[in-house]
Motif scaffolding. Sequence first.
Motif, short mmCIF file in Angstrom:
data_model
loop_
_atom_site.label_atom_id
_atom_site.label_comp_id
_atom_site.label_asym_id
_atom_site.label_seq_id
_atom_site.Cartn_x
_atom_site.Cartn_y
_atom_site.Cartn_z
N GLN A 1 34.04 58.78 77.03
CA GLN A 1 35.35 58.47 77.60
C GLN A 1 35.33 57.12 78.30
O GLN A 1 36.27 56.34 78.22
N GLN A 2 34.22 56.85 79.02
CA GLN A 2 34.10 55.56 79.71
C GLN A 2 34.09 54.41 78.71
O GLN A 2 34.75 53.38 78.91
N GLN A 3 33.35 54.62 77.60
CA GLN A 3 33.30 53.59 76.57
C GLN A 3 34.67 53.39 75.95
O GLN A 3 35.11 52.26 75.69
N THR A 4 35.38 54.53 75.71
CA THR A 4 36.73 54.45 75.13
C THR A 4 37.67 53.70 76.08
O THR A 4 38.47 52.87 75.65
N THR A 5 37.53 54.00 77.40
CA THR A 5 38.36 53.32 78.39
C THR A 5 38.07 51.83 78.42
O THR A 5 38.98 50.99 78.49
N GLN B 1 39.52 46.39 77.03
CA GLN B 1 39.25 45.14 76.33
C GLN B 1 40.35 44.83 75.32
O GLN B 1 40.80 43.69 75.18
N GLN B 2 40.80 45.89 74.61
CA GLN B 2 41.86 45.71 73.62
C GLN B 2 43.16 45.27 74.30
O GLN B 2 43.87 44.39 73.81
N GLN B 3 43.45 45.90 75.46
CA GLN B 3 44.67 45.53 76.19
C GLN B 3 44.59 44.09 76.68
O GLN B 3 45.56 43.34 76.60
N THR B 4 43.37 43.73 77.17
CA THR B 4 43.18 42.35 77.63
C THR B 4 43.38 41.36 76.48
O THR B 4 44.01 40.32 76.63
N THR B 5 42.83 41.74 75.30
CA THR B 5 42.97 40.88 74.11
C THR B 5 44.44 40.76 73.71
O THR B 5 44.92 39.68 73.38
#
Length: 226
Positions: free
Chosen positions: A94-98, A103-107
């Motif tokens: 879950q932490q990795q998914t978060t 990162q995706q949101q930042t991108t």
Amino acid sequence: MKFNKVALSIACAAGFTVAGAAAANADTVMVKSGDTLSQIADENNTTVSSIQSLNSLQNIHLIFPGQKLVISTNNGDAAASTQQSAQTTQQASQQQTTQQASQQQTTQQASQQQTTQQASQQQTTQQASQQQTTQQASQQQTMQTTQQAVASSSEQAARDWIASRESGGSYTAQNGNYYGKYQLSRAYLGGDYSAENQERVADSYVLNRYGSWANAKAHWLQNGWY
């Protein structure tokens, strides 16, 4: 001697008690001929290192037929450990998914910001281009207006010059068959000697024959008539 035998008996009894307690609280297997530690671990859903640790084995390749090996000390603890391990794995996942989502949101935000900047730059460029086009059109229109004004002024000056030479600027001046301000043939005027008709016929005559009053003046200067 008697003391030693009694002590030995007590030690044996204690050993059996401890072994019994261990056996009561642990799952064990009996090593059979041909067994290996890895085989036993696979058959009991455990690991070689776990069996080695539970039994304090010095050499994992050295086990004997008839030897009892502790597989697990408590099924509940093993289940709890397995569950805890699963929870830890799930939490890590879950932490990795978060982190990936962050990162995706930042991108995406960076991409949107870049797109906004590019759109702003493009809009600014378009506005600058439109402004430049408007300025050029305005300059061109001003130039054309100036040229028209100069041409109109030049044409009017040539018209007045010819009228002055022909009749002194009088709409009623007569010279045989020629009449009016521009001394036009009476046939051209068609019997209408009004000032409006004289101006209209004079414009038509000059434009059709010379193209402009300036050209008509140039002809007059060379020939004494137009």
